[in-house]
Design an enzyme around this catalytic site. Sequence first.
Site, PDB file in Angstrom:
ATOM      1  N   LYS A  18       0.837  -1.219   0.000  1.00 21.93           N
ATOM      2  CA  LYS A  18       0.000   0.000   0.000  1.00 21.93           C
ATOM      3  C   LYS A  18       0.866   1.262   0.000  1.00 21.93           C
ATOM      4  CE  LYS A  18      -3.431   2.837   0.500  1.00 21.93           C
ATOM      5  NZ  LYS A  18      -4.283   3.206  -0.625  1.00 21.93           N
ATOM      6  N   LYS A  22       1.251  11.695   4.989  1.00 20.97           N
ATOM      7  CA  LYS A  22       1.690  10.597   5.869  1.00 20.97           C
ATOM      8  C   LYS A  22       2.203   9.436   5.029  1.00 20.97           C
ATOM      9  CE  LYS A  22      -1.273   7.493   6.688  1.00 20.97           C
ATOM     10  NZ  LYS A  22      -2.374   6.573   7.047  1.00 20.97           N
TER      11      LYS A  22
HETATM   12  P1  NAD Z   1     -10.724   9.595   8.477  1.00 18.69           P
HETATM   13  O1  NAD Z   1      -9.873  10.596   9.164  1.00 18.69           O
HETATM   14  O2  NAD Z   1     -11.901  10.053   7.682  1.00 18.69           O
HETATM   15  O3  NAD Z   1     -11.252   8.495   9.523  1.00 18.69           O
HETATM   16  C1  NAD Z   1     -10.522   8.025  10.614  1.00 18.69           C
HETATM   17  C2  NAD Z   1     -11.489   7.861  11.775  1.00 18.69           C
HETATM   18  O4  NAD Z   1     -10.800   7.260  12.874  1.00 18.69           O
HETATM   19  C3  NAD Z   1     -12.051   9.209  12.284  1.00 18.69           C
HETATM   20  O5  NAD Z   1     -13.471   9.165  12.249  1.00 18.69           O
HETATM   21  C4  NAD Z   1     -11.513   9.314  13.708  1.00 18.69           C
HETATM   22  O6  NAD Z   1     -12.419   9.950  14.597  1.00 18.69           O
HETATM   23  C5  NAD Z   1     -11.326   7.850  14.065  1.00 18.69           C
HETATM   24  N1  NAD Z   1     -10.397   7.603  15.151  1.00 18.69           N
HETATM   25  C6  NAD Z   1      -9.187   8.174  15.383  1.00 18.69           C
HETATM   26  N2  NAD Z   1      -8.634   7.625  16.492  1.00 18.69           N
HETATM   27  C7  NAD Z   1      -9.509   6.719  16.959  1.00 18.69           C
HETATM   28  C8  NAD Z   1      -9.508   5.821  18.078  1.00 18.69           C
HETATM   29  N3  NAD Z   1      -8.487   5.774  18.943  1.00 18.69           N
HETATM   30  N4  NAD Z   1     -10.573   5.012  18.242  1.00 18.69           N
HETATM   31  C9  NAD Z   1     -11.623   5.065  17.385  1.00 18.69           C
HETATM   32  N5  NAD Z   1     -11.691   5.889  16.324  1.00 18.69           N
HETATM   33  C10 NAD Z   1     -10.633   6.699  16.121  1.00 18.69           C
HETATM   34  O7  NAD Z   1      -9.721   8.752   7.566  1.00 18.69           O
HETATM   35  P2  NAD Z   1     -10.119   7.857   6.303  1.00 18.69           P
HETATM   36  O8  NAD Z   1     -10.007   8.681   5.073  1.00 18.69           O
HETATM   37  O9  NAD Z   1     -11.362   7.088   6.606  1.00 18.69           O
HETATM   38  O10 NAD Z   1      -8.847   6.880   6.280  1.00 18.69           O
HETATM   39  C11 NAD Z   1      -8.721   5.795   7.190  1.00 18.69           C
HETATM   40  C12 NAD Z   1      -7.470   5.007   6.796  1.00 18.69           C
HETATM   41  O11 NAD Z   1      -7.638   4.501   5.462  1.00 18.69           O
HETATM   42  C13 NAD Z   1      -6.188   5.852   6.771  1.00 18.69           C
HETATM   43  O12 NAD Z   1      -5.109   5.090   7.215  1.00 18.69           O
HETATM   44  C14 NAD Z   1      -6.043   6.235   5.312  1.00 18.69           C
HETATM   45  O13 NAD Z   1      -4.696   6.498   4.965  1.00 18.69           O
HETATM   46  C15 NAD Z   1      -6.595   4.993   4.630  1.00 18.69           C
HETATM   47  N6  NAD Z   1      -7.166   5.183   3.285  1.00 18.69           N
HETATM   48  C16 NAD Z   1      -7.997   6.233   3.019  1.00 18.69           C
HETATM   49  C17 NAD Z   1      -8.536   6.373   1.744  1.00 18.69           C
HETATM   50  C18 NAD Z   1      -9.468   7.513   1.387  1.00 18.69           C
HETATM   51  O14 NAD Z   1      -9.715   7.719   0.172  1.00 18.69           O
HETATM   52  N7  NAD Z   1     -10.012   8.258   2.327  1.00 18.69           N
HETATM   53  C19 NAD Z   1      -8.232   5.445   0.743  1.00 18.69           C
HETATM   54  C20 NAD Z   1      -7.404   4.378   1.056  1.00 18.69           C
HETATM   55  C21 NAD Z   1      -6.880   4.259   2.343  1.00 18.69           C
END
Ligand code: NAD
Length: 308
Positions: free
Chosen positions: A185, A254
């Site tokens: 990834k 990141k």
């Molecule tokens: P986001 O910031 O929208 O969601 C993360 C969630 O985690 C938030 O709602 C936050 O409140 C919650 N959180 C943080 N700490 C926490 C804890 N201790 N306990 C419970 N909840 C907690 O991020 P996202 O875009 O959904 O991305 C999530 C992961 O997926 C990341 O690692 C990102 O790099 C990866 N990702 C994102 C995408 C995208 O298009 N958004 C695509 C592929 C991968």
Amino acid sequence: MSETKEAFFVNNPETGTIGVIGLGNMGLGMARTLLRDGFSVIGFDLSAERQAEAALAGATIVASVSELYAACKTVILSLPTANHVRMVLTGDAGLTSCDIDGRLVIDTTTSEPDVTREIDGVLRGLGHILIDAPVSGGPAGANSGQLTMMVGGDDADVARAMPVLETLGGKITHVGPVGAGHAVKIVNNMLVASHLLTMSEAVRLGNAAGVTTENLIAALNAGSGRSAISEVNYPKWVMNGAFDSGFTMGLMRKDVRLAMALARDKAVALPVCELAGQIWAASAELLADDADFNRITECDPTHAGVKS
Ligand code: NAD
């Protein structure tokens, strides 16, 4: 529902309830997809707003991760970084402090291979299983169950997770042992980050030579210079000014940092991607963490933060 999934429910009714920790742009979409496919979902997020949205979608929200672990044999993580993953698994109130065993944790976070392997060692000693299954495809893929998943784990563990992976993913590739999914990834996103920059340069050059962006993209997408950036990102999020992909500058910065750190750790020289990494790092002065990651195409590539 496929035969594999049906067997999963019929033979193991308790595995029909899935925990989702992190109900953000990706986690909420995954929760919705699991619910649509017949699973029950128990969710946890620190944000009250995200909790409310997940409850509206049909998930049961609990007040702590320990409650979630107690109720779910299978738990999906969708958290911002490796530190968050470490906290919910091995932190004070994490899985390792619960008096239970036999949990299957599927970590879809874009995380760090070394941290994943370290946590795997701790969980395994307590009778739990960890696989890494980071994703590509954005919130749209999460909501539609069409994510691309890059999976790391033992064969038997991946087979156990397959009914859940098949619900979430359109393309699932088992790439090696635990941690390998997170390595792939990071490599994937290093390419996306670099392609966004090379595509924005291509557009500037084409425009300077008198070709409109629309005509340039149409021709490139029929030629060998095309990429996901020219086929998806430009038409969907850049050219129309929408910039609403659901993936942020903060998260992409990141991922680029992780790629650069992995290259340093493995002593692999990446001169082209290293320059891209510098441009992404310098962009923090111009673009906030919550800006859409496609905004990098609007950055001045001669930005002062880039070393000569
Ligand atoms: P986001 O910031 O929208 O969601 C993360 C969630 O985690 C938030 O709602 C936050 O409140 C919650 N959180 C943080 N700490 C926490 C804890 N201790 N306990 C419970 N909840 C907690 O991020 P996202 O875009 O959904 O991305 C999530 C992961 O997926 C990341 O690692 C990102 O790099 C990866 N990702 C994102 C995408 C995208 O298009 N958004 C695509 C592929 C991968």
